[in-house]
Design a protein around this motif. Structure first.
Motif, PDB file in Angstrom:
ATOM      1  N   ARG A 176      10.429   7.390  -4.486  1.00 35.69           N
ATOM      2  CA  ARG A 176      11.542   6.548  -5.439  1.00 35.69           C
ATOM      3  C   ARG A 176      12.173   5.519  -4.619  1.00 35.69           C
ATOM      4  O   ARG A 176      12.225   4.098  -5.452  1.00 35.69           O
ATOM      5  N   PHE A 177      12.286   5.327  -3.536  1.00 37.58           N
ATOM      6  CA  PHE A 177      12.789   4.206  -2.829  1.00 37.58           C
ATOM      7  C   PHE A 177      11.623   2.877  -2.835  1.00 37.58           C
ATOM      8  O   PHE A 177      11.929   1.940  -3.035  1.00 37.58           O
ATOM      9  N   TYR A 178      10.355   3.606  -2.525  1.00 39.87           N
ATOM     10  CA  TYR A 178       9.341   2.673  -2.462  1.00 39.87           C
ATOM     11  C   TYR A 178       9.115   1.945  -3.723  1.00 39.87           C
ATOM     12  O   TYR A 178       9.029   0.793  -3.871  1.00 39.87           O
ATOM     13  N   ASP A 179       9.100   2.797  -4.713  1.00 39.07           N
ATOM     14  CA  ASP A 179       8.969   2.117  -6.344  1.00 39.07           C
ATOM     15  C   ASP A 179      10.126   1.264  -6.611  1.00 39.07           C
ATOM     16  O   ASP A 179       9.727   0.230  -7.160  1.00 39.07           O
ATOM     17  N   THR A 180      11.346   1.580  -6.326  1.00 41.00           N
ATOM     18  CA  THR A 180      12.258   0.653  -6.822  1.00 41.00           C
ATOM     19  C   THR A 180      12.801  -0.556  -5.820  1.00 41.00           C
ATOM     20  O   THR A 180      13.062  -1.555  -6.317  1.00 41.00           O
ATOM     21  N   VAL A 181      12.487  -0.428  -4.534  1.00 41.31           N
ATOM     22  CA  VAL A 181      12.540  -1.401  -3.774  1.00 41.31           C
ATOM     23  C   VAL A 181      11.294  -2.330  -3.153  1.00 41.31           C
ATOM     24  O   VAL A 181      11.023  -3.296  -3.513  1.00 41.31           O
ATOM     25  N   ILE A 182      10.394  -1.678  -2.242  1.00 40.65           N
ATOM     26  CA  ILE A 182       9.275  -2.406  -2.135  1.00 40.65           C
ATOM     27  C   ILE A 182       8.332  -2.639  -3.108  1.00 40.65           C
ATOM     28  O   ILE A 182       7.701  -3.806  -3.085  1.00 40.65           O
TER      29      ILE A 182
ATOM     30  N   ASP B 294       0.828  -1.104  -0.015  1.00 42.26           N
ATOM     31  CA  ASP B 294       0.136   0.152  -0.077  1.00 42.26           C
ATOM     32  C   ASP B 294       0.909   1.175  -0.102  1.00 42.26           C
ATOM     33  O   ASP B 294       1.085   1.701   0.956  1.00 42.26           O
ATOM     34  N   ARG B 295       1.098   1.732  -1.194  1.00 40.98           N
ATOM     35  CA  ARG B 295       2.103   2.676  -1.419  1.00 40.98           C
ATOM     36  C   ARG B 295       1.786   4.193  -0.773  1.00 40.98           C
ATOM     37  O   ARG B 295       2.556   4.566   0.239  1.00 40.98           O
TER      38      ARG B 295
ATOM     39  N   ALA C 208      -0.309   4.686   1.832  1.00 45.18           N
ATOM     40  CA  ALA C 208      -0.259   4.338   3.085  1.00 45.18           C
ATOM     41  C   ALA C 208       0.940   4.663   3.892  1.00 45.18           C
ATOM     42  O   ALA C 208       1.275   4.966   4.855  1.00 45.18           O
ATOM     43  N   TRP C 209       2.054   3.807   3.153  1.00 45.61           N
ATOM     44  CA  TRP C 209       3.329   3.757   3.678  1.00 45.61           C
ATOM     45  C   TRP C 209       3.974   5.208   3.557  1.00 45.61           C
ATOM     46  O   TRP C 209       4.372   5.505   4.499  1.00 45.61           O
ATOM     47  N   LEU C 210       3.834   5.733   2.390  1.00 49.07           N
ATOM     48  CA  LEU C 210       4.429   7.030   2.189  1.00 49.07           C
ATOM     49  C   LEU C 210       3.889   8.133   3.017  1.00 49.07           C
ATOM     50  O   LEU C 210       4.458   8.857   3.640  1.00 49.07           O
ATOM     51  N   GLY C 211       2.450   8.111   3.489  1.00 52.15           N
ATOM     52  CA  GLY C 211       1.601   8.949   4.280  1.00 52.15           C
ATOM     53  C   GLY C 211       2.242   8.677   5.660  1.00 52.15           C
ATOM     54  O   GLY C 211       1.941   9.702   6.435  1.00 52.15           O
ATOM     55  N   LEU C 212       2.864   7.782   6.128  1.00 56.33           N
ATOM     56  CA  LEU C 212       3.710   7.771   7.374  1.00 56.33           C
ATOM     57  C   LEU C 212       4.660   8.653   7.996  1.00 56.33           C
ATOM     58  O   LEU C 212       5.054   8.861   8.751  1.00 56.33           O
TER      59      LEU C 212
END
Length: 137
Positions: A61-67, A23-24, A26-30
């Motif tokens: 960008r970290f989320y998109d490329t890793v998680i 859940d991109r 939700a994760w970024l919103g933290l």
């Protein structure tokens, strides 16, 4: 136990759940707008300069490329230590990669709160060359 301490442990669990659910938003919103994610801490192929991913755009960008690039991930926390506005979780992340390969990343994962209900820093201590090696292993 203070509410700030309880809040950061809960934020860590929400971060882990959002990453596991992929859940991109939700994760970024933290995270705070000026947060830093160091995963792993220090230079690695994920962050060659070792300074971490700083600010909302870099963390996205970290989320998109890793998680976002893995099929599934599940956190298994063995121990958790609360200290002020920080928590250190000891455990592993079980990751299913595209193509059927799986990886277990053992380490210590720390989270620092801004004191107002958001994550200011996430630091992951694990060995990039030996992801399955961890504390007591």
């Amino acid at each position: 136990m203070t509410s700030a301490v309880s809040t950061i442990r809960e934020l860590a669990r929400r971060s882990q759940a959002a990453a596991g659910a992929k859940d991109r938003e939700a994760w970024l919103g933290l995270f705070t707008d000026d947060a830093v994610v160091e995963d792993p801490v220090g230079p690695s192929p994920l962050c060659p300069d070792g300074r971490g991913h700083r600010g909302a755009a870099a963390i996205a960008r970290f989320y998109d490329t890793v998680i976002g690039s893995v099929d599934r991930m599940r956190f298994e926390i063995e121990r958790s230590y609360l200290c002020g506005d920080e928590v250190a979780d000891v455990g592993s992340i079980h990751i299913a990669m595209p193509g059927g390969r799986s990886v277990q990343v053992c380490g210590v994962f720390t989270y620092r709160s801004d004191g107002a209900g958001r994550i200011a820093a996430l630091r992951a201590y694990w060995e990039f060359d030996n992801p399955g090696e961890g504390p007591g292993r």
